[in-house]
Design a protein around this motif. Structure first.
Motif, mmCIF file in Angstrom:
data_model
loop_
_atom_site.group_PDB
_atom_site.id
_atom_site.type_symbol
_atom_site.label_atom_id
_atom_site.label_comp_id
_atom_site.label_asym_id
_atom_site.label_seq_id
_atom_site.Cartn_x
_atom_site.Cartn_y
_atom_site.Cartn_z
ATOM 1 N N GLY A 162 0.811 -1.227 0.000
ATOM 2 C CA GLY A 162 0.000 0.000 0.000
ATOM 3 C C GLY A 162 0.839 1.270 0.000
ATOM 4 O O GLY A 162 0.276 2.367 -0.032
ATOM 5 N N GLY A 163 2.161 1.138 0.061
ATOM 6 C CA GLY A 163 3.024 2.311 0.043
ATOM 7 C C GLY A 163 3.265 2.924 1.412
ATOM 8 O O GLY A 163 3.749 4.060 1.515
ATOM 9 N N VAL A 164 2.961 2.174 2.481
ATOM 10 C CA VAL A 164 3.167 2.659 3.848
ATOM 11 C C VAL A 164 4.542 2.192 4.328
ATOM 12 O O VAL A 164 4.934 1.040 4.118
ATOM 13 C CB VAL A 164 2.050 2.141 4.783
ATOM 14 C CG1 VAL A 164 2.286 2.600 6.214
ATOM 15 C CG2 VAL A 164 0.680 2.617 4.302
ATOM 16 N N LEU A 165 5.261 3.090 4.986
ATOM 17 C CA LEU A 165 6.608 2.794 5.486
ATOM 18 C C LEU A 165 6.539 1.708 6.556
ATOM 19 O O LEU A 165 5.771 1.799 7.509
ATOM 20 C CB LEU A 165 7.230 4.075 6.070
ATOM 21 C CG LEU A 165 8.633 3.959 6.643
ATOM 22 C CD1 LEU A 165 9.641 3.628 5.549
ATOM 23 C CD2 LEU A 165 9.033 5.265 7.320
ATOM 24 N N ARG A 166 7.335 0.642 6.382
ATOM 25 C CA ARG A 166 7.347 -0.453 7.332
ATOM 26 C C ARG A 166 8.637 -0.516 8.145
ATOM 27 O O ARG A 166 8.597 -0.906 9.314
ATOM 28 C CB ARG A 166 7.164 -1.795 6.602
ATOM 29 C CG ARG A 166 5.791 -2.009 6.106
ATOM 30 C CD ARG A 166 4.825 -2.167 7.274
ATOM 31 N NE ARG A 166 3.466 -1.905 6.840
ATOM 32 C CZ ARG A 166 2.530 -1.406 7.620
ATOM 33 N NH1 ARG A 166 2.770 -1.111 8.860
ATOM 34 N NH2 ARG A 166 1.322 -1.203 7.157
ATOM 35 N N ASP A 167 9.772 -0.168 7.540
ATOM 36 C CA ASP A 167 11.053 -0.378 8.226
ATOM 37 C C ASP A 167 12.069 0.652 7.736
ATOM 38 O O ASP A 167 12.098 0.991 6.549
ATOM 39 C CB ASP A 167 11.548 -1.801 7.935
ATOM 40 C CG ASP A 167 12.838 -2.131 8.666
ATOM 41 O OD1 ASP A 167 13.033 -1.648 9.789
ATOM 42 O OD2 ASP A 167 13.658 -2.867 8.096
ATOM 43 N N ILE A 168 12.911 1.138 8.667
ATOM 44 C CA ILE A 168 14.029 2.028 8.344
ATOM 45 C C ILE A 168 15.285 1.382 8.897
ATOM 46 O O ILE A 168 15.352 1.037 10.085
ATOM 47 C CB ILE A 168 13.862 3.434 8.972
ATOM 48 C CG1 ILE A 168 12.580 4.089 8.482
ATOM 49 C CG2 ILE A 168 15.068 4.299 8.652
ATOM 50 C CD1 ILE A 168 12.277 5.405 9.193
ATOM 51 N N GLU A 169 16.279 1.197 8.033
ATOM 52 C CA GLU A 169 17.543 0.586 8.443
ATOM 53 C C GLU A 169 18.687 1.467 7.966
ATOM 54 O O GLU A 169 18.704 1.910 6.818
ATOM 55 C CB GLU A 169 17.661 -0.804 7.814
ATOM 56 C CG GLU A 169 18.915 -1.540 8.187
ATOM 57 C CD GLU A 169 19.011 -2.887 7.475
ATOM 58 O OE1 GLU A 169 20.088 -3.505 7.571
ATOM 59 O OE2 GLU A 169 18.048 -3.313 6.813
#
Length: 184
Positions: free
Chosen positions: A123-130
């Motif tokens: 859906g284009g929603v941010l899930r993870d930042i690394e």
């Protein structure tokens, strides 16, 4: 006509107390300055300013991102376009940045390398930042091989005598023109 020899004049200094230097004294001073400047060439005084490459994801801006809340449009509005997207997964964005500095007499050296990986769901929603630094990256060495091409490996004798017998007389003594080949 008579010639007279003028007495040699003593040179006077331009300023009181000033003594003209001998040319070898200037040469010695120049050599001394050069000898002292060479060890200083590697000092940080002579280094160029650091140059930022890529899309630097500012840590203050990254702190504003909350996984599960922001979308791809929000991230792009805040950080700009990503440096790269995933080859097989367009839902993975990479913000790649590095700081390099040119040093005299050498290749540019990379001081800080950082990659921020962002993964989005369908859906284009941010899930993870690394975040990855140079300590977590793999060192990939460049292969220093060339692909062999058949027929290009000739010995010295083949190079020297290879054209003997191939070069003909070319019809010396007869006229050559367009359409006047063998059999005409």
């Amino acid at each position: 006509m008579s010639f007279s020899v003028l007495p040699r004049r003593e040179t006077t200094p331009c300023r009181p107390g000033h003594v003209a230097r001998h040319p070898t004294a200037r040469l010695r001073a120049g050599l001394l300055a050069l000898v002292l400047a060479v060890p200083l060439a590697g000092c940080s005084v002579f280094q160029a300013r650091p140059v930022q490459h890529g899309n630097k994801a500012d840590p203050d801006l990254l702190a504003q991102l909350v996984p599960g809340v922001q979308t791809q449009a929000d991230v792009q509005a805040l950080l700009g376009s990503p440096s790269a997207t995933g080859t097989f997964d367009p839902g993975t964005w990479y913000y790649i940045s590095s700081v390099s500095r040119m040093q005299p007499g050498s290749n540019p050296s990379s001081e800080k390398e950082r990659v921020v990986v962002m993964r989005f769901d369908e859906g284009g929603v941010l899930r993870d930042i690394e975040q990855r630094g140079s300590d977590t990256m793999r060192d990939v060495s460049i292969v220093d091989r060339t692909t062999p091409v058949p027929g290009t490996e000739r010995t010295l004798l083949q190079s020297l005598f290879g054209n003997i017998g191939r070069v003909g007389a070319g019809g010396l003594g007869s006229e050559q023109g367009p359409g006047s080949g063998p059999g005409r």
